[in-house]
Design a protein around this motif. Structure first.
Motif, PDB file in Angstrom:
ATOM      1  N   VAL A  66       0.768  -1.208  -0.076  1.00  0.00           N
ATOM      2  CA  VAL A  66      -0.143   0.101  -0.066  1.00  0.00           C
ATOM      3  C   VAL A  66       0.872   1.278   0.037  1.00  0.00           C
ATOM      4  O   VAL A  66       1.916   1.400   0.898  1.00  0.00           O
ATOM      5  CB  VAL A  66      -0.983  -0.047   1.319  1.00  0.00           C
ATOM      6  CG1 VAL A  66      -1.715   1.364   1.259  1.00  0.00           C
ATOM      7  CG2 VAL A  66      -1.860  -1.174   1.332  1.00  0.00           C
ATOM      8  N   VAL A  67       0.699   2.182  -0.907  1.00  0.00           N
ATOM      9  CA  VAL A  67       1.441   3.455  -1.053  1.00  0.00           C
ATOM     10  C   VAL A  67       0.550   4.536  -0.742  1.00  0.00           C
ATOM     11  O   VAL A  67      -0.517   4.853  -1.497  1.00  0.00           O
ATOM     12  CB  VAL A  67       1.901   3.523  -2.480  1.00  0.00           C
ATOM     13  CG1 VAL A  67       2.760   4.998  -2.616  1.00  0.00           C
ATOM     14  CG2 VAL A  67       2.833   2.367  -2.905  1.00  0.00           C
ATOM     15  N   LEU A  68       1.032   5.287   0.207  1.00  0.00           N
ATOM     16  CA  LEU A  68      -0.006   6.717   0.464  1.00  0.00           C
ATOM     17  C   LEU A  68       0.917   7.753   0.487  1.00  0.00           C
ATOM     18  O   LEU A  68       2.236   7.793   0.953  1.00  0.00           O
ATOM     19  CB  LEU A  68      -0.269   6.445   2.016  1.00  0.00           C
ATOM     20  CG  LEU A  68      -1.278   5.563   2.673  1.00  0.00           C
ATOM     21  CD1 LEU A  68      -1.635   5.638   3.858  1.00  0.00           C
ATOM     22  CD2 LEU A  68      -2.481   5.573   1.818  1.00  0.00           C
ATOM     23  N   VAL A  69       0.455   8.538  -0.211  1.00  0.00           N
ATOM     24  CA  VAL A  69       1.149  10.130  -0.484  1.00  0.00           C
ATOM     25  C   VAL A  69       0.329  10.992   0.226  1.00  0.00           C
ATOM     26  O   VAL A  69      -0.871  11.324  -0.105  1.00  0.00           O
ATOM     27  CB  VAL A  69       1.370  10.296  -1.830  1.00  0.00           C
ATOM     28  CG1 VAL A  69       2.044  11.375  -2.414  1.00  0.00           C
ATOM     29  CG2 VAL A  69       1.772   8.868  -2.927  1.00  0.00           C
ATOM     30  N   MET A  70       1.132  11.865   0.953  1.00  0.00           N
ATOM     31  CA  MET A  70       0.504  12.960   1.651  1.00  0.00           C
ATOM     32  C   MET A  70       0.181  14.008   0.538  1.00  0.00           C
ATOM     33  O   MET A  70       0.953  14.720  -0.254  1.00  0.00           O
ATOM     34  CB  MET A  70       1.619  13.476   2.680  1.00  0.00           C
ATOM     35  CG  MET A  70       1.908  12.436   3.786  1.00  0.00           C
ATOM     36  SD  MET A  70       0.297  11.656   4.556  1.00  0.00           S
ATOM     37  CE  MET A  70      -0.405  13.193   5.392  1.00  0.00           C
ATOM     38  N   HIS A  71      -0.891  14.678   0.736  1.00  0.00           N
ATOM     39  CA  HIS A  71      -1.590  15.581  -0.111  1.00  0.00           C
ATOM     40  C   HIS A  71      -1.841  16.833   0.265  1.00  0.00           C
ATOM     41  O   HIS A  71      -2.330  16.885   1.838  1.00  0.00           O
ATOM     42  CB  HIS A  71      -2.631  15.096  -0.833  1.00  0.00           C
ATOM     43  CG  HIS A  71      -3.324  15.968  -1.981  1.00  0.00           C
ATOM     44  ND1 HIS A  71      -4.320  16.720  -1.437  1.00  0.00           N
ATOM     45  CD2 HIS A  71      -3.261  16.449  -3.214  1.00  0.00           C
ATOM     46  CE1 HIS A  71      -4.922  17.488  -2.398  1.00  0.00           C
ATOM     47  NE2 HIS A  71      -4.139  17.225  -3.468  1.00  0.00           N
ATOM     48  N   GLN A 117      -1.601  -1.171  -3.939  1.00  0.00           N
ATOM     49  CA  GLN A 117      -2.819  -0.088  -3.748  1.00  0.00           C
ATOM     50  C   GLN A 117      -2.031   1.268  -3.669  1.00  0.00           C
ATOM     51  O   GLN A 117      -1.363   1.410  -2.920  1.00  0.00           O
ATOM     52  CB  GLN A 117      -3.781  -0.347  -2.685  1.00  0.00           C
ATOM     53  CG  GLN A 117      -4.844   0.491  -2.518  1.00  0.00           C
ATOM     54  CD  GLN A 117      -5.954   0.551  -3.706  1.00  0.00           C
ATOM     55  OE1 GLN A 117      -6.062  -0.262  -4.365  1.00  0.00           O
ATOM     56  NE2 GLN A 117      -6.631   1.934  -3.885  1.00  0.00           N
ATOM     57  N   VAL A 118      -2.435   2.399  -4.734  1.00  0.00           N
ATOM     58  CA  VAL A 118      -2.073   3.799  -4.310  1.00  0.00           C
ATOM     59  C   VAL A 118      -3.132   4.668  -4.191  1.00  0.00           C
ATOM     60  O   VAL A 118      -4.010   4.646  -4.829  1.00  0.00           O
ATOM     61  CB  VAL A 118      -1.160   4.257  -5.745  1.00  0.00           C
ATOM     62  CG1 VAL A 118      -0.487   5.483  -5.593  1.00  0.00           C
ATOM     63  CG2 VAL A 118      -0.169   3.148  -6.200  1.00  0.00           C
ATOM     64  N   VAL A 148       3.967  17.401   2.940  1.00  0.00           N
ATOM     65  CA  VAL A 148       3.329  17.288   1.713  1.00  0.00           C
ATOM     66  C   VAL A 148       4.229  16.599   0.686  1.00  0.00           C
ATOM     67  O   VAL A 148       5.537  16.835   0.662  1.00  0.00           O
ATOM     68  CB  VAL A 148       2.842  18.478   1.228  1.00  0.00           C
ATOM     69  CG1 VAL A 148       1.965  18.384  -0.299  1.00  0.00           C
ATOM     70  CG2 VAL A 148       1.830  19.464   2.286  1.00  0.00           C
ATOM     71  N   SER A 149       3.570  15.689   0.001  1.00  0.00           N
ATOM     72  CA  SER A 149       4.335  14.796  -0.978  1.00  0.00           C
ATOM     73  C   SER A 149       5.110  13.643  -0.479  1.00  0.00           C
ATOM     74  O   SER A 149       5.573  12.659  -1.198  1.00  0.00           O
ATOM     75  CB  SER A 149       5.333  15.622  -1.805  1.00  0.00           C
ATOM     76  OG  SER A 149       6.549  15.939  -1.207  1.00  0.00           O
ATOM     77  N   GLU A 150       5.132  13.441   0.973  1.00  0.00           N
ATOM     78  CA  GLU A 150       5.848  12.470   1.513  1.00  0.00           C
ATOM     79  C   GLU A 150       5.140  11.246   1.254  1.00  0.00           C
ATOM     80  O   GLU A 150       4.191  11.108   1.402  1.00  0.00           O
ATOM     81  CB  GLU A 150       5.844  12.673   3.213  1.00  0.00           C
ATOM     82  CG  GLU A 150       6.626  11.813   4.002  1.00  0.00           C
ATOM     83  CD  GLU A 150       6.855  12.016   5.548  1.00  0.00           C
ATOM     84  OE1 GLU A 150       7.675  11.735   5.954  1.00  0.00           O
ATOM     85  OE2 GLU A 150       5.793  12.961   5.984  1.00  0.00           O
ATOM     86  N   VAL A 151       6.092  10.080   1.029  1.00  0.00           N
ATOM     87  CA  VAL A 151       5.428   8.609   0.574  1.00  0.00           C
ATOM     88  C   VAL A 151       5.518   7.778   1.726  1.00  0.00           C
ATOM     89  O   VAL A 151       6.776   7.438   2.157  1.00  0.00           O
ATOM     90  CB  VAL A 151       5.991   8.300  -0.790  1.00  0.00           C
ATOM     91  CG1 VAL A 151       5.550   7.099  -1.158  1.00  0.00           C
ATOM     92  CG2 VAL A 151       5.716   9.204  -1.896  1.00  0.00           C
ATOM     93  N   PHE A 152       4.581   6.821   2.094  1.00  0.00           N
ATOM     94  CA  PHE A 152       4.702   5.777   2.795  1.00  0.00           C
ATOM     95  C   PHE A 152       4.415   4.384   2.177  1.00  0.00           C
ATOM     96  O   PHE A 152       3.264   4.464   1.383  1.00  0.00           O
ATOM     97  CB  PHE A 152       3.623   6.070   4.282  1.00  0.00           C
ATOM     98  CG  PHE A 152       4.053   7.188   5.230  1.00  0.00           C
ATOM     99  CD1 PHE A 152       4.468   6.834   6.317  1.00  0.00           C
ATOM    100  CD2 PHE A 152       3.593   8.523   4.684  1.00  0.00           C
ATOM    101  CE1 PHE A 152       4.944   7.796   7.185  1.00  0.00           C
ATOM    102  CE2 PHE A 152       3.727   9.319   5.605  1.00  0.00           C
ATOM    103  CZ  PHE A 152       4.495   9.206   6.872  1.00  0.00           C
ATOM    104  N   VAL A 153       5.360   3.610   2.165  1.00  0.00           N
ATOM    105  CA  VAL A 153       5.028   2.277   1.546  1.00  0.00           C
ATOM    106  C   VAL A 153       4.803   1.212   2.626  1.00  0.00           C
ATOM    107  O   VAL A 153       5.809   1.174   3.554  1.00  0.00           O
ATOM    108  CB  VAL A 153       6.284   1.830   0.664  1.00  0.00           C
ATOM    109  CG1 VAL A 153       5.870   0.414   0.398  1.00  0.00           C
ATOM    110  CG2 VAL A 153       6.467   2.615  -0.340  1.00  0.00           C
ATOM    111  N   ILE A 154       3.601   0.821   2.899  1.00  0.00           N
ATOM    112  CA  ILE A 154       3.126   0.004   3.882  1.00  0.00           C
ATOM    113  C   ILE A 154       3.167  -1.473   3.586  1.00  0.00           C
ATOM    114  O   ILE A 154       2.782  -1.877   2.182  1.00  0.00           O
ATOM    115  CB  ILE A 154       1.937   0.505   4.548  1.00  0.00           C
ATOM    116  CG1 ILE A 154       1.762   1.936   4.922  1.00  0.00           C
ATOM    117  CG2 ILE A 154       1.394  -0.414   5.527  1.00  0.00           C
ATOM    118  CD1 ILE A 154       0.978   2.502   5.094  1.00  0.00           C
TER     119      ILE A 154
END
Length: 675
Positions: free
Chosen positions: A65-70, A97-98, A142-148
């Protein structure tokens, strides 16, 4: 394309790993400190900018799971948008899942949607308005990415998008992820709750002063002795013991069970927690759920569910009891009993008592006129004589509005029983509340349903959409709506299309929950001009990701049982120029276009040949050219009337109205059955 080629194309480099030291950045002036990355991301459910619901743990079968701060207006988001779209396109087919997460607490859904569309980003943006999800993840920029890693819910990568793909590739391949301390370049996100002052304030949240009032206002109606909930919130010890579960239920929006989107419309009752209540409960639990000083009113006052929540009824009807087997499928039961009323009465409210709440899914009722077939199911039913679903035990009419129940005849019931592992005897009663003898309300409530009997949900479909509508041939006022599907239903909304073609959303249910059936009553009746359409949309999840799905391998159609499906939005409304003393046949006018509304998927008020569905569609298709009298390529409502008359075996005759208080008062027409 090989993983290495994808990484090269996106300009990605290997950076961060499982087990790496937490990344802690210094804050800028005026911003709260940046938190460390947690060992595990707790589950959360949030509404997206498009009004749908996203549950993080739903994607436990994903490879990553990829979460990107917006944030709206972020130059960094604009910069990375093409690469983010490329990453989504490359990895979605591989089971990744992105998504994006907006934890700014200030951006509106409309602004988020407008910007993502302009940037060509076609991925869900979850609105973290309470900042609880972003805070717990330790998000900072913002734009920081978390791969879970969905197998452990550990964050295996945190940093810029340019360094994310190799971490995803490693997860897919089951390999370790190398460590990195590269920071994202977006603006810092302010999380006020991270400040020392806020943390100290959370330690001072008072159970007695702050928590108990929330429980009393939003929880105790169900969580009390004899209530519908599985345990009573009868003191601090119970609350403390269930504190982790309460936090999880609030973060995933399971409790209180009120599925409405509060941003779409205003309603008479809002059973959801306010933003302040959510924050207070979660922060109190996270701070240790301390008892503190003050009285424990939950323990000192015994809360007991009332026998009749609306007070003593004017009439109690005992519905025949039924022995529910421990297992198997129970067909709908249709008990019929003599109407105990010796004179016609106007009904203003009803409530139900059910002994086996686990087993009784719903009760529907209808008045059967003298001489009519009592065993014909709902075919001869008139107005409702009370009913029940889980979460909707009582129905109260607005002031000066009622439903007329004639004397004599019979009352029929539709009983839906569901076995739950042990044989039980189910008993049930309906309590009725009438206007006084000889008293007559000024206005009359009508009910009808936006139904789609032709739904067809493909096997393994994760997001299958169906639509249907009702035409309103005369001006009306809409009072309430009940949304109903079965285990595969996940989303529903209700909108109005005005005669000039403009549309407005009236009701949004981001996450439909089959376990609760609610009547949503608008704060003020909605004006429905003549010529308007009320349009219902449902989305079904027939995939393995739906934990309630009985069998994702089957094609699903309309059916009574819960393992089948329904599309059913019940409306309560009144015709503007109708009174209790002077009733109309407007409902009959509405019914003429109802079948068209079930099949007309492009909502252009006529049926093209490829929109014809079911056995009815198969019967019409060979005669389509003949039915299309004006040769415009579609069958409109007027052209459909001969087909409707043929189906009904000739024109319907409306029975003469009853006489009550020297004024006519006909029973409400029968409705499509709800499960």
């Amino acid at each position: 394309m090989r993983p290495s080629m994808i990484a090269t194309a996106l300009g990605l480099a290997l950076t961060l790993a499982v087990g790496a030291a937490p990344v802690v950045a210094a804050s800028k002036a005026g911003l709260a400190p940046v938190a460390a990355t947690p060992g595990q991301v707790d589950n959360f459910r949030l509404v997206t900018a498009s009004g749908h619901s996203q549950d993080l743990y739903r994607y436990q079968d994903s490879k990553a799971v990829v979460l990107v701060m917006h944030a709206v207006g972020s130059p960094e988001i604009r910069k990375i948008a093409p690469a983010l779209s490329a990453l989504q396109a490359a990895y979605t087919p591989k089971g990744v899942q992105v998504m994006m997460l907006n934890s700014t607490a200030k951006d509106t859904r409309a602004a988020v949607l407008a910007e993502t569309r302009a940037l060509g980003l076609n991925l869900p943006v979850m609105m973290d308005e309470q900042q609880l999800a972003g805070d717990q993840m330790g998000a900072s920029r913002v734009s920081e990415v978390f791969v879970i890693n969905p197998r452990t819910w550990a964050v295996v990568y945190r940093g810029p998008l340019t360094d994310a793909a190799n971490a995803v590739d490693a997860l897919i391949a089951g390999k370790p992820v190398a460590a990195s301390n590269v920071s994202a370049k977006g603006a810092l996100i302010n999380f006020p709750d991270r400040s020392p002052a806020a943390q100290a304030a959370f330690q001072k949240i008072s159970y007695s002063r702050d928590i108990v009032p929330i429980i009393e206002q939003k929880c105790i109606a169900c969580h009390q002795e004899g209530g519908i909930a599985p345990f009573a919130m009868d003191g601090y010890a119970k609350i403390k013991g269930f504190a982790p579960m309460i936090r999880e239920a609030v973060r995933t929006d399971r409790m209180p069970p009120w599925d409405l989107d509060a941003k779409v419309a205003h309603f008479q009752v809002h059973k959801i927690l306010s933003p302040g209540q959510i924050r207070t409960l979660v922060r109190w639990i996270e701070a240790g759920a301390q008892r503190g000083d003050g009285p424990d009113k939950l323990a000192e006052v015994r809360h007991v569910a009332p026998e009749w929540p609306l007070g003593k009824p004017d009439l109690v009807i005992d519905i025949p009891s039924y022995t529910i087997p421990a297992s198997g499928i129970v067909d709908y039961q249709y008990p019929v009993m003599d109407n105990p009323l010796t004179q016609g009465r106007w009904l203003k409210a009803s409530t139900a008592r059910v002994s086996q709440r686990q087993a009784v899914h719903h009760i529907l009722s209808g008045y059967i006129p003298p001489g009519a077939n009592k065993q014909g199911g709902m075919g001869n039913w008139g107005g409702s004589v009370g009913g029940y679903t889980v979460g909707m035990e009582s129905i109260v009419q607005p002031t000066d509005i009622g439903t007329y129940i004639p004397a004599g005849g019979s009352i029929g019931y539709q009983m839906h029983y569901t076995p739950f592992g042990k044989e039980v005897l189910s008993t049930q009663q309906i309590g009725l509340y009438f206007y006084k003898d000889g008293e007559m309300p000024k206005l009359m409530m009508r009910e009808n349903t936006i139904a789609n009997l032709f739904i067809k949900i493909p096997p393994n479909a994760e997001s299958h959409r169906e639509v249907a509508y009702l035409d309103f041939p005369h001006e009306a006022l809409l009072y309430s709506a009940v949304v109903h599907a079965h285990y595969r239903g996940t989303y529903s909304d209700l909108s109005i299309r005005y005669p000039d073609g403009t549309e407005k959303q009236l009701l949004n249910v981001p996450r439909y929950d089959f376990n609760w059936q609610r009547m949503y009553e608008f704060a003020e009746p909605i004006k429905v001009p003549a010529g308007s359409k009320l349009i219902a949309t449902y989305i079904y999840d027939n995939s393995k990701r739906n934990p309630a799905n009985p069998d994702p391998s089957k094609e699903i159609t309309w059916g009574d049982q819960s393992f089948e499906e329904m599309f059913f939005t019940q409306l309560r409304y009144r015709w503007v120029d109708e009174t209790a003393a002077n009733q109309t046949t407007y409902d009959d006018d509405m019914m003429k276009t109802r079948l068209v509304g079930m099949m007309d998927s492009n909502i252009d008020s006529k049926l093209q040949i490829d929109e014809l569905k079911g056995d009815l569609g198969n019967a019409i298709r060979p005669r389509f050219a003949l039915a299309d009298a004006n040769k415009d390529g579609g069958i409109d409502a007027k052209e459909f009337e001969p087909i409707l008359k043929m189906m009904q075996g000739g024109p319907r005759r409306r029975p003469p109205p009853e006489k009550v208080a020297a004024a006519p008062a006909a029973a409400t027409p029968a409705k499509v059955a709800s499960n």
